[in-house]
Design a protein around this motif. Sequence first.
Motif, PDB file in Angstrom:
ATOM      1  N   VAL A   1     -52.632 -29.483  95.810  1.00  0.00           N
ATOM      2  CA  VAL A   1     -52.375 -29.643  97.242  1.00  0.00           C
ATOM      3  C   VAL A   1     -51.762 -28.382  97.839  1.00  0.00           C
ATOM      4  O   VAL A   1     -52.188 -27.909  98.904  1.00  0.00           O
ATOM      5  N   TYR A   2     -50.773 -27.808  97.149  1.00  0.00           N
ATOM      6  CA  TYR A   2     -50.040 -26.682  97.726  1.00  0.00           C
ATOM      7  C   TYR A   2     -50.701 -25.328  97.467  1.00  0.00           C
ATOM      8  O   TYR A   2     -50.411 -24.358  98.166  1.00  0.00           O
ATOM      9  N   ALA A   3     -51.537 -25.256  96.443  1.00  0.00           N
ATOM     10  CA  ALA A   3     -52.148 -23.966  96.124  1.00  0.00           C
ATOM     11  C   ALA A   3     -53.415 -23.700  96.928  1.00  0.00           C
ATOM     12  O   ALA A   3     -53.942 -22.593  96.919  1.00  0.00           O
ATOM     13  N   VAL A   4     -53.949 -24.719  97.606  1.00  0.00           N
ATOM     14  CA  VAL A   4     -55.176 -24.561  98.385  1.00  0.00           C
ATOM     15  C   VAL A   4     -54.815 -24.401  99.859  1.00  0.00           C
ATOM     16  O   VAL A   4     -54.233 -25.293 100.477  1.00  0.00           O
TER      17      VAL A   4
ATOM     18  N   ASN B   1     -39.831 -34.108 104.439  1.00  0.00           N
ATOM     19  CA  ASN B   1     -40.311 -34.399 105.778  1.00  0.00           C
ATOM     20  C   ASN B   1     -41.741 -33.905 105.939  1.00  0.00           C
ATOM     21  O   ASN B   1     -42.120 -32.881 105.362  1.00  0.00           O
ATOM     22  N   ALA B   2     -42.501 -34.649 106.707  1.00  0.00           N
ATOM     23  CA  ALA B   2     -43.835 -34.173 107.075  1.00  0.00           C
ATOM     24  C   ALA B   2     -43.682 -32.979 108.008  1.00  0.00           C
ATOM     25  O   ALA B   2     -42.597 -32.713 108.547  1.00  0.00           O
TER      26      ALA B   2
ATOM     27  N   ASN C   1     -51.198 -31.769 105.634  1.00  0.00           N
ATOM     28  CA  ASN C   1     -49.782 -32.127 105.627  1.00  0.00           C
ATOM     29  C   ASN C   1     -49.384 -32.401 104.180  1.00  0.00           C
ATOM     30  O   ASN C   1     -49.373 -33.543 103.713  1.00  0.00           O
ATOM     31  N   SER C   2     -49.076 -31.344 103.447  1.00  0.00           N
ATOM     32  CA  SER C   2     -48.866 -31.428 102.003  1.00  0.00           C
ATOM     33  C   SER C   2     -47.760 -32.387 101.579  1.00  0.00           C
ATOM     34  O   SER C   2     -47.938 -33.149 100.628  1.00  0.00           O
ATOM     35  N   PRO C   3     -46.581 -32.401 102.219  1.00  0.00           N
ATOM     36  CA  PRO C   3     -45.541 -33.344 101.785  1.00  0.00           C
ATOM     37  C   PRO C   3     -45.992 -34.800 101.845  1.00  0.00           C
ATOM     38  O   PRO C   3     -45.642 -35.600 100.972  1.00  0.00           O
ATOM     39  N   THR C   4     -46.752 -35.148 102.871  1.00  0.00           N
ATOM     40  CA  THR C   4     -47.237 -36.522 102.990  1.00  0.00           C
ATOM     41  C   THR C   4     -48.201 -36.856 101.859  1.00  0.00           C
ATOM     42  O   THR C   4     -48.084 -37.906 101.222  1.00  0.00           O
ATOM     43  N   VAL C   5     -49.167 -35.983 101.602  1.00  0.00           N
ATOM     44  CA  VAL C   5     -50.168 -36.238 100.567  1.00  0.00           C
ATOM     45  C   VAL C   5     -49.513 -36.363  99.193  1.00  0.00           C
ATOM     46  O   VAL C   5     -49.750 -37.324  98.456  1.00  0.00           O
ATOM     47  N   VAL C   6     -48.661 -35.400  98.836  1.00  0.00           N
ATOM     48  CA  VAL C   6     -48.031 -35.417  97.513  1.00  0.00           C
ATOM     49  C   VAL C   6     -47.111 -36.623  97.366  1.00  0.00           C
ATOM     50  O   VAL C   6     -47.081 -37.274  96.321  1.00  0.00           O
ATOM     51  N   GLY C   7     -46.362 -36.958  98.406  1.00  0.00           N
ATOM     52  CA  GLY C   7     -45.446 -38.090  98.340  1.00  0.00           C
ATOM     53  C   GLY C   7     -46.177 -39.405  98.118  1.00  0.00           C
ATOM     54  O   GLY C   7     -45.797 -40.202  97.242  1.00  0.00           O
ATOM     55  N   PHE C   8     -47.232 -39.641  98.872  1.00  0.00           N
ATOM     56  CA  PHE C   8     -47.976 -40.897  98.741  1.00  0.00           C
ATOM     57  C   PHE C   8     -48.685 -40.977  97.392  1.00  0.00           C
ATOM     58  O   PHE C   8     -48.693 -42.026  96.749  1.00  0.00           O
TER      59      PHE C   8
END
Length: 307
Positions: free
Chosen positions: A27-30, A79-80, A271-278
């Motif tokens: 998620v974060y590297a792309v 946070n998102a 929105n990386s924090p949202t994707v990784v968190g879920f």
Amino acid sequence: MGRYVIRRLLQMIPVFIGTTFLIFVMVYAVGDPVNALFGERAPDPATAQQLREEFNLDKPIWQQYGLYMGKIFTGDFGNAFNGRPVTELMATAFPITIRLALVAIVIEIVIGIVLGVVTGLRRGRPVDSGVLMMTLVVISVPTFVTGSLAQYLLGVKWGWIAPAVSPAAPLGELLLPGLVLALVSLAYVTRLTRTSIAENSRADYVRTAIAKGLSRRRVTVRHLLRNSLIPVVTFLGTDVGNLMAGALVTERIFNIQGVGFQLWQGIVRQNSPTVVGFVTILVIVFLLANLLVDLLYAVLDPRIRYV
């Protein structure tokens, strides 16, 4: 049993770390989440740098992951990019998706097992062939086709239901989306139950129970069905996580603002924090569901003992 549960929980730790790390990296590297936040407009360099520092995007990926996991263990999913806490999004989305998944699980268990028992006891007859053909059709048709067709016919053309689910997502409005979500799994449950029933009905213990004078109904419910449910329970355990993740398509079709909706919004907006968190929560659900399946084996088959 207690030692087995502790051992399994300890085994989950490296699986959880490895899985979440891969998700985090993918998620974060792309791409650049900060640039995606501003869309087509180029962000001000100072603002972009401030956001990168706030979300730890200026650090190496392994350090970002370590800081993120440290916060997760304290219940902080960050946070998102719009400033809203991810836990707040979870508190809104997960209850809706859990209700949708429960509706789907109940439908596939009840209808799937009943159809599987009926066809397994009547193997080779017209009802068996008909159900097998229908399940093959259901498996072959993608969920988005089934959902879109059901929404158009029942909601738009005939007006039997509302085409879209309201934001509160009451249980009554989730029945049709739950059926759409459950259809493919229902077909697999039916086929698994049918095969298991047909095989076990020729076993020695079934013939012995019938020879002892037990009624056909008692033999089927108390002996045949109990031993035939082990492969079905295995499938249902893995299907729990699949249903919650697979709800993305169904929720998009019926405008259900659950986990699938939030994941879709997070992916589209990067929105990386949202994707990784879920996805992290979905990994935990999947691991716990597999542990529960292993424990249910001992309930269904007394010969299985865990030490």
